[in-house]
Scaffold this motif. Structure first.
Motif, short mmCIF file in Angstrom:
data_model
loop_
_atom_site.label_atom_id
_atom_site.label_comp_id
_atom_site.label_asym_id
_atom_site.label_seq_id
_atom_site.Cartn_x
_atom_site.Cartn_y
_atom_site.Cartn_z
N THR A 22 5.73 -9.30 -11.60
CA THR A 22 4.71 -8.95 -10.60
C THR A 22 4.73 -7.48 -10.19
OG1 THR A 22 6.23 -9.59 -8.81
CG2 THR A 22 4.71 -11.28 -9.63
N LEU A 23 5.74 -6.73 -10.59
CA LEU A 23 5.89 -5.36 -10.09
C LEU A 23 4.73 -4.45 -10.47
CD1 LEU A 23 9.71 -4.53 -10.42
CD2 LEU A 23 8.33 -4.70 -8.35
N LEU A 24 4.28 -4.51 -11.71
CA LEU A 24 3.21 -3.62 -12.16
C LEU A 24 1.93 -3.89 -11.39
CD1 LEU A 24 3.79 -3.58 -16.04
CD2 LEU A 24 4.53 -1.90 -14.33
N ALA A 25 1.56 -5.15 -11.26
CA ALA A 25 0.36 -5.51 -10.51
C ALA A 25 0.52 -5.17 -9.03
CB ALA A 25 0.05 -6.99 -10.69
N LEU A 26 1.70 -5.40 -8.49
CA LEU A 26 1.96 -5.08 -7.09
C LEU A 26 1.76 -3.59 -6.83
CD1 LEU A 26 3.16 -5.94 -4.27
CD2 LEU A 26 5.38 -5.25 -5.20
N SER A 27 2.37 -2.74 -7.66
CA SER A 27 2.25 -1.29 -7.48
C SER A 27 0.81 -0.84 -7.60
CB SER A 27 3.13 -0.58 -8.51
OG SER A 27 2.97 0.83 -8.42
N ASP A 28 0.10 -1.37 -8.58
CA ASP A 28 -1.29 -0.98 -8.79
C ASP A 28 -2.16 -1.35 -7.60
OD1 ASP A 28 -3.51 -0.07 -10.58
OD2 ASP A 28 -4.11 -2.17 -10.39
N ARG A 29 -2.00 -2.55 -7.08
CA ARG A 29 -2.81 -3.00 -5.94
C ARG A 29 -2.47 -2.24 -4.66
NH1 ARG A 29 -2.62 -9.52 -6.27
NH2 ARG A 29 -3.70 -9.28 -4.24
N ILE A 30 -1.18 -1.91 -4.47
CA ILE A 30 -0.78 -1.14 -3.29
C ILE A 30 -1.36 0.28 -3.36
CG2 ILE A 30 1.19 -0.05 -2.14
CD1 ILE A 30 2.77 -2.59 -2.61
N HIS A 31 -1.30 0.90 -4.53
CA HIS A 31 -1.87 2.23 -4.70
C HIS A 31 -3.37 2.23 -4.38
CE1 HIS A 31 1.87 3.52 -6.61
NE2 HIS A 31 1.39 4.75 -6.66
N LYS A 32 -4.10 1.27 -4.92
CA LYS A 32 -5.53 1.21 -4.69
C LYS A 32 -5.85 1.02 -3.21
CE LYS A 32 -6.83 -0.58 -9.26
NZ LYS A 32 -7.38 -1.74 -10.01
N CYS A 33 -5.07 0.20 -2.54
CA CYS A 33 -5.30 -0.07 -1.12
C CYS A 33 -5.00 1.15 -0.26
CB CYS A 33 -4.47 -1.27 -0.68
SG CYS A 33 -4.51 -1.58 1.10
N LEU A 34 -3.84 1.75 -0.48
CA LEU A 34 -3.40 2.84 0.39
C LEU A 34 -4.18 4.13 0.14
CD1 LEU A 34 0.46 2.32 0.58
CD2 LEU A 34 -1.31 1.63 2.19
N LEU A 35 -4.66 4.34 -1.06
CA LEU A 35 -5.46 5.54 -1.33
C LEU A 35 -6.78 5.53 -0.57
CD1 LEU A 35 -4.82 6.13 -5.14
CD2 LEU A 35 -4.11 7.59 -3.23
N ARG A 36 -7.20 4.36 -0.11
CA ARG A 36 -8.39 4.28 0.74
C ARG A 36 -8.08 4.66 2.18
NH1 ARG A 36 -9.20 -0.76 -2.12
NH2 ARG A 36 -8.47 -1.90 -0.28
N ILE A 37 -6.78 4.69 2.51
CA ILE A 37 -6.37 4.99 3.88
C ILE A 37 -5.85 6.42 4.00
CG2 ILE A 37 -4.83 4.31 5.77
CD1 ILE A 37 -4.69 1.52 4.52
N THR A 38 -4.94 6.81 3.12
CA THR A 38 -4.29 8.11 3.21
C THR A 38 -3.70 8.49 1.86
OG1 THR A 38 -2.52 9.36 4.29
CG2 THR A 38 -2.15 7.01 3.99
N PHE A 39 -3.59 9.81 1.63
CA PHE A 39 -2.88 10.28 0.45
C PHE A 39 -1.38 10.34 0.70
CE2 PHE A 39 -7.01 12.59 -0.45
CZ PHE A 39 -7.40 11.70 -1.43
#
Length: 335
Positions: A22-39
């Motif tokens: 699950t790590l690859l999918a987890l990292s990808d989804r967290i990046h997509k989510c947080l990039l909408r909030i802050t760099f």
């Protein structure tokens, strides 16, 4: 969106144990989510002694993204110790704690963050429709009901570790030095203003939970011994009650003797009484022994965990390791 340079606004701490799937999918989804909030965010993955390819994947993710940092513990210390390691390394103004199995949806972080900005230092995710098996849900409800009774505080079985916490809350958590680490219970004890919001809970995409019934039972026992003295109080009350009943039984026996109702001493009643009270005494001594055992573990003054290595040479390891019952932090350099 926060565009402030060189500022970590959100840290996401994830304990990792046999999570290679699950790590690859987890990292990808967290990046997509947080990039909408802050760099300005960081993803801290703490490998809690996994024997699969989890650490290799963490290293790969760290090499491919400056946002990802990895910590590898020397062995399996437990989920809450891995969370403690990640929290001590976190630099964000807000810290998100979540599991690596993708049952906690990364997309909910944005909702938690927006609620936190309303002025809540703690925002917890409430899983209204849990996708766990019936046995796990039932045991969770029974345990939290028992814990609420033992501690005198109300705990919600729908709430786990998933939530967002202000840096001040995490700093106070880091200052708490007891060797028995239960993240959600320790956060609850602090008493900071808390909000709960319903979130969607997903089914485990693959594999089975490593939290077996035996591990959950041991964890429950750890929590009861570490955060409640009610078992000892119950033993005192039971002792007083048994003493009262013994005196009452003795008076009744004496009266029956003078009335001539007892002519021969009862062998069976004597053996039963001895066996019963012996069992009660042994059980009471066992409970006291468990508490003494916890004291013994505490006075060893061992570190809460040991870090094997990290992916970031600039990570402030001296802020990560702290010994229980010792006010001085002990620096442990990565191997």
């Amino acid at each position: 969106m926060d565009h402030t340079p060189n500022r970590t606004q959100i840290s996401v701490v994830v304990p990792v144990y046999f999570s290679e799937g699950t790590l690859l999918a987890l990292s990808d989804r967290i990046h997509k989510c947080l990039l909408r909030i802050t760099f300005g965010f960081e993803l801290i993955l703490v490998d809690d002694g996994s024997q699969d390819q989890s650490w290799q994947l963490i290293q790969l993710l760290s090499n491919s993204s400056t946002h990802v940092k990895g910590i590898k513990l020397s062995r399996n210390f437990g989920q809450h110790y891995a969370i403690s390691a990640g929290c001590r390394a976190a630099k964000g103004e807000w810290v998100v704690v979540m599991d690596a199995d993708l049952q906690d949806r990364p997309e909910e972080i944005e909702v938690l963050y927006q609620k936190a900005l309303e002025g809540f230092p703690v925002v917890l995710a409430s899983r209204k429709d849990r996708k766990d098996d019936f046995g796990k849900i039932l045991s969770s409800r029974l345990f939290f009901r028992l814990l609420s009774w033992l501690t005198g505080s109300k705990f919600d079985p729908q709430v786990g570790n998933f939530g967002i916490y202000h840096r001040r809350v995490i700093q106070e958590f880091n200052r708490m030095q007891e060797p028995v680490r239960i993240f959600s219970v320790m956060i609850h004890w602090m008493g900071f203003p808390t909000a709960k919001i319903p979130v969607q809970h997903e089914a485990r995409p693959e594999g089975k939970s490593r939290y077996t019934f035996r591990k959950r039972l041991n964890l429950a026992l750890e929590i009861v011994l570490a955060y409640s003295d009610k078992p000892i109080r119950l033993m005192v009350k039971a002792g007083i009650l048994l003493s009262f009943l013994s005196v009452l039984f003795g008076l009744i026996t004496l009266i029956r003797y003078f009335l001539g109702e007892i002519t021969v001493s009862g062998y069976s009643s004597l053996i039963i009484s001895i066996a019963f009270f012996s069992g009660v005494l042994i059980a009471m001594l066992g409970v006291v022994g468990l508490y003494i055992g916890k004291i013994f573990e505490s006075v060893k003054n061992r570190p809460l965990y040991v870090i094997d290595q990290t992916t970031d040479s600039e990570m402030e390891i001296d802020q990560i390791i702290e010994y229980p019952f010792n006010s001085e932090a002990v620096a442990t350099k990565s191997l």
